[in-house]
Design a protein around this motif. Structure first.
Motif, PDB file in Angstrom:
ATOM      1  N   PHE A  81       0.798  -1.231   0.000  1.00 56.96           N
ATOM      2  CA  PHE A  81       0.000   0.000   0.000  1.00 56.96           C
ATOM      3  C   PHE A  81       0.829   1.279   0.000  1.00 56.96           C
ATOM      4  O   PHE A  81       0.291   2.356  -0.154  1.00 56.96           O
ATOM      5  CB  PHE A  81      -0.934   0.009   1.205  1.00 56.96           C
ATOM      6  CG  PHE A  81      -1.874  -1.153   1.224  1.00 56.96           C
ATOM      7  CD1 PHE A  81      -2.891  -1.242   0.297  1.00 56.96           C
ATOM      8  CD2 PHE A  81      -1.718  -2.163   2.155  1.00 56.96           C
ATOM      9  CE1 PHE A  81      -3.751  -2.315   0.289  1.00 56.96           C
ATOM     10  CE2 PHE A  81      -2.580  -3.247   2.165  1.00 56.96           C
ATOM     11  CZ  PHE A  81      -3.595  -3.329   1.219  1.00 56.96           C
ATOM     12  N   GLN A  83       1.533   3.522   1.760  1.00 60.41           N
ATOM     13  CA  GLN A  83       1.238   4.425   2.881  1.00 60.41           C
ATOM     14  C   GLN A  83       0.624   3.580   3.983  1.00 60.41           C
ATOM     15  O   GLN A  83      -0.310   2.834   3.734  1.00 60.41           O
ATOM     16  CB  GLN A  83       0.221   5.491   2.466  1.00 60.41           C
ATOM     17  CG  GLN A  83       0.678   6.374   1.344  1.00 60.41           C
ATOM     18  CD  GLN A  83       1.403   7.594   1.830  1.00 60.41           C
ATOM     19  OE1 GLN A  83       1.591   7.770   3.021  1.00 60.41           O
ATOM     20  NE2 GLN A  83       1.816   8.438   0.908  1.00 60.41           N
ATOM     21  N   SER A  86      -3.072   4.879   7.661  1.00 59.87           N
ATOM     22  CA  SER A  86      -4.431   4.418   7.960  1.00 59.87           C
ATOM     23  C   SER A  86      -4.406   3.100   8.713  1.00 59.87           C
ATOM     24  O   SER A  86      -5.104   2.930   9.713  1.00 59.87           O
ATOM     25  CB  SER A  86      -5.225   4.242   6.679  1.00 59.87           C
ATOM     26  OG  SER A  86      -5.192   5.425   5.940  1.00 59.87           O
ATOM     27  N   TYR A 185       1.076  12.634  11.894  1.00 62.74           N
ATOM     28  CA  TYR A 185      -0.083  13.090  11.136  1.00 62.74           C
ATOM     29  C   TYR A 185      -1.307  13.015  12.036  1.00 62.74           C
ATOM     30  O   TYR A 185      -2.024  12.044  12.032  1.00 62.74           O
ATOM     31  CB  TYR A 185      -0.217  12.184   9.915  1.00 62.74           C
ATOM     32  CG  TYR A 185      -1.326  12.516   8.959  1.00 62.74           C
ATOM     33  CD1 TYR A 185      -2.103  13.646   9.108  1.00 62.74           C
ATOM     34  CD2 TYR A 185      -1.597  11.669   7.900  1.00 62.74           C
ATOM     35  CE1 TYR A 185      -3.108  13.925   8.234  1.00 62.74           C
ATOM     36  CE2 TYR A 185      -2.608  11.934   7.013  1.00 62.74           C
ATOM     37  CZ  TYR A 185      -3.358  13.066   7.183  1.00 62.74           C
ATOM     38  OH  TYR A 185      -4.356  13.319   6.303  1.00 62.74           O
TER      39      TYR A 185
ATOM     40  N   LYS B  27      -4.418  14.944  -3.586  1.00 58.54           N
ATOM     41  CA  LYS B  27      -4.667  13.867  -2.609  1.00 58.54           C
ATOM     42  C   LYS B  27      -5.163  12.606  -3.295  1.00 58.54           C
ATOM     43  O   LYS B  27      -4.837  11.492  -2.890  1.00 58.54           O
ATOM     44  CB  LYS B  27      -5.731  14.323  -1.592  1.00 58.54           C
ATOM     45  CG  LYS B  27      -5.163  15.074  -0.432  1.00 58.54           C
ATOM     46  CD  LYS B  27      -4.722  14.120   0.653  1.00 58.54           C
ATOM     47  CE  LYS B  27      -3.656  14.771   1.497  1.00 58.54           C
ATOM     48  NZ  LYS B  27      -2.989  13.860   2.395  1.00 58.54           N
ATOM     49  N   TYR B  30      -3.338   9.277  -4.483  1.00 63.53           N
ATOM     50  CA  TYR B  30      -3.215   8.070  -3.661  1.00 63.53           C
ATOM     51  C   TYR B  30      -4.605   7.700  -3.168  1.00 63.53           C
ATOM     52  O   TYR B  30      -4.937   7.934  -2.015  1.00 63.53           O
ATOM     53  CB  TYR B  30      -2.280   8.311  -2.476  1.00 63.53           C
ATOM     54  CG  TYR B  30      -0.919   8.811  -2.872  1.00 63.53           C
ATOM     55  CD1 TYR B  30       0.071   7.912  -3.256  1.00 63.53           C
ATOM     56  CD2 TYR B  30      -0.631  10.163  -2.877  1.00 63.53           C
ATOM     57  CE1 TYR B  30       1.324   8.354  -3.635  1.00 63.53           C
ATOM     58  CE2 TYR B  30       0.616  10.620  -3.255  1.00 63.53           C
ATOM     59  CZ  TYR B  30       1.595   9.720  -3.633  1.00 63.53           C
ATOM     60  OH  TYR B  30       2.820  10.159  -4.005  1.00 63.53           O
ATOM     61  N   MET B  32      -6.321   4.917  -2.565  1.00 59.38           N
ATOM     62  CA  MET B  32      -6.490   3.926  -1.502  1.00 59.38           C
ATOM     63  C   MET B  32      -6.247   4.551  -0.132  1.00 59.38           C
ATOM     64  O   MET B  32      -7.064   4.440   0.778  1.00 59.38           O
ATOM     65  CB  MET B  32      -5.491   2.781  -1.748  1.00 59.38           C
ATOM     66  CG  MET B  32      -5.602   1.661  -0.771  1.00 59.38           C
ATOM     67  SD  MET B  32      -7.075   0.696  -1.048  1.00 59.38           S
ATOM     68  CE  MET B  32      -6.830  -0.582   0.149  1.00 59.38           C
ATOM     69  N   ASP B  33      -5.097   5.235  -0.004  1.00 63.22           N
ATOM     70  CA  ASP B  33      -4.737   5.811   1.286  1.00 63.22           C
ATOM     71  C   ASP B  33      -5.716   6.897   1.687  1.00 63.22           C
ATOM     72  O   ASP B  33      -6.143   6.977   2.841  1.00 63.22           O
ATOM     73  CB  ASP B  33      -3.323   6.390   1.213  1.00 63.22           C
ATOM     74  CG  ASP B  33      -2.870   6.905   2.560  1.00 63.22           C
ATOM     75  OD1 ASP B  33      -2.776   6.077   3.483  1.00 63.22           O
ATOM     76  OD2 ASP B  33      -2.639   8.115   2.700  1.00 63.22           O
ATOM     77  N   ASP B 123      -8.696  18.964   5.412  1.00 60.83           N
ATOM     78  CA  ASP B 123      -8.661  17.536   5.695  1.00 60.83           C
ATOM     79  C   ASP B 123     -10.054  16.932   5.525  1.00 60.83           C
ATOM     80  O   ASP B 123     -10.690  16.497   6.478  1.00 60.83           O
ATOM     81  CB  ASP B 123      -8.129  17.296   7.103  1.00 60.83           C
ATOM     82  CG  ASP B 123      -7.476  15.935   7.219  1.00 60.83           C
ATOM     83  OD1 ASP B 123      -7.793  15.081   6.378  1.00 60.83           O
ATOM     84  OD2 ASP B 123      -6.658  15.726   8.130  1.00 60.83           O
TER      85      ASP B 123
END
Lengths: 187, 273
Positions: A81, A83, A86, A185, B27, B30, B32-33, B123
């Motif tokens: 992934f 990242q 999450s 984050y 944004k 990406y 999936m993220d 956000d």
């Protein structure tokens, strides 16, 4: 790249040593102050016998490696992934709830308590805490240690089987970065 | 600087929309993220709610507040914070913006730097997580807590939310402004904002006096949910009139934070990135 190939052989050890370094830093900067304040402000109660603290510390160490197993699984998901913020967040949330870190498993409804007692999550926080609080009978201590070790083994075996498949194409940088970038984050 | 500030409010609104659409497009590189972010935030915040729920199964009330009333109170935290990071995400991430040298580029544009900080980030994904949970809790809990759905109450809730957004925006702007002095301000933000905000999950009357004082006068998080919920529900002690103050506290605090920002920005030295 050759440098990555050579890191591959020792890469698990590298991530672990980075993690232990961070952990010791946190013990010094976060745990120690909280302990001191707790002693002064909340009259933190220690177990009656000194050897209980030793038993607790052993369980705590095992708990650390159980948590490390969970962490590695999430960090290694970076192969797929890229990242992991999450997944780290979801993992932290689940562990916080299911491991008895925020509320002891005793407070959970009976069916939930039963399910959670079979999962390795409880070995991270709940098991060491119950030893500290004197809730584990002396005869059962060895058994709880073995359960924790079993949890560590189970996590690392599942890790090995999924890790081996991706090992050829893994990017060393991604994993070591995802191991470091955990809390940058605050969404 | 002044010679450039000739933009009309409409132009600012158009620019705001353009900046945001650019940010969202970057944004979505990406996917999936980005999509998982919402789910992750939702799950993380649900844990605190589930904890509260399980505790209440054992204790049934906390300082006179029952489950419905507590969830009603808690929903203000999620709703106001979700809208807060929709607007003030750039302020929250300001340390990173300075470190990456992004702020240097803001200063070269003929536009108010704070406007750029606010408009270039949002956000949205985390907002959906917080906001979704907040909305579910609110819709479930307001009846349970015995709050009537009248037009007047809707107006009051909106005012409370606006106040809550401003209070939290200001409390994010203060550590952001301190970046000008400290260069690294994330720990200040962590202690001042995120750790202190953790207190308002429960009625502040359960805490020692010093913490109640802190949450009322110094970092007025209590105005985000405790005083307004106390006003709507009528449970808990202290300050009947204080609920009316939420929007006022928000405006005053934001004004003060803005002053700090203005003072700080004159000291700005690039990090040389």
């Amino acid at each position: 790249m050759p440098s990555i190939c050579s890191s591959l052989t020792k890469f698990m050890g590298y991530v672990l040593s980075v993690n232990i370094g961070n952990m010791l830093f946190n013990v010094w900067t976060k745990v120690a102050p909280v302990l001191i304040v707790s002693f002064l402000a909340f009259h933190l109660v220690l177990p009656d016998q000194a050897y209980m603290i030793v038993l607790f510390l052993i369980s705590l160490l095992l708990g650390y490696f159980v948590l490390y197993g969970f962490n590695l699984i999430v960090w290694l998901s970076a192969f797929w992934f890229h990242q992991t913020w999450s997944f780290m967040t979801i993992k932290n949330a689940v562990i916080l709830l299911v491991s008895g870190a925020t509320i002891p498993l005793w407070f959970m409804p009976a069916p939930l308590e039963k399910v959670f007692s079979y999962l390795p999550f409880k070995d991270v926080y709940f098991t060491p805490l119950s030893i500290f609080l004197g809730q584990v009978p002396a005869d059962d201590i060895m058994l709880t240690y073995l359960t924790q070790i079993g949890g560590i083994a189970a996590l690392h075996i599942s890790l090995g089987s999924c890790g081996a498949r991706r090992r050829r194409s893994l990017s060393f940088k991604e994993v070591s970065e995802s191991a470091n970038v955990q809390q940058t984050y605050p969404a | 600087m002044r010679t450039f500030s000739k933009h009309t409010p409409l132009e600012y609104a158009v620019l705001y929309g353009r900046f945001l659409s650019l940010y969202m497009r970057s944004k979505m590189q990406y996917k999936m993220d980005t999509l998982l972010t919402s789910a992750a935030v939702l799950i993380r915040e649900c844990v605190t709610v589930v904890t509260l729920y399980l505790m209440l199964q054992k204790f049934s009330v906390i300082n006179g507040w029952d489950l419905g009333q507590l969830l009603f109170m808690y929903s203000f935290v999620f709703l106001s914070y979700s809208l807060c990071i929709l607007v003030f995400a750039g302020v929250r991430d300001f340390q990173g913006i300075v470190h990456q040298g992004e702020f240097d580029s803001y200063l070269t544009k003929p536009l108010n730097p704070l406007f750029q900080v606010i408009s270039r980030r949002s956000d949205l994904m985390a907002m959906l997580g917080h906001g979704g949970l907040g909305l579910i809790l609110f819709l479930y809990a307001f009846r349970e807590a015995g709050v009537e759905a009248t037009g007047m109450n809707v107006l009051k809730v909106v005012l409370v939310l606006i106040g809550g957004i401003l209070i939290q925006g200001a409390l994010l702007l203060v550590p952001a402004s301190l970046t000008f002095w400290l260069t690294k301000s994330s720990q200040v933000q962590e202690v001042m904002f995120y750790q202190m905000r953790g207190f308002i999950a429960y009625p502040i009357s359960i805490y020692p006096k010093i913490i109640q004082w802190l949450l009322t006068y110094l970092l007025p998080f209590a105005f985000v949910n405790y005083y307004p919920a106390h006003y709507f529900v009528g449970v808990g002690s202290g300050g009947d009139g204080l609920a009316y103050l939420t929007p006022v506290v928000g405006l005053v605090l934001f004004g003060l934070a803005l002053l700090l920002w203005r003072t700080g920005i004159n000291r700005y030295k690039s990090t040389g990135n």
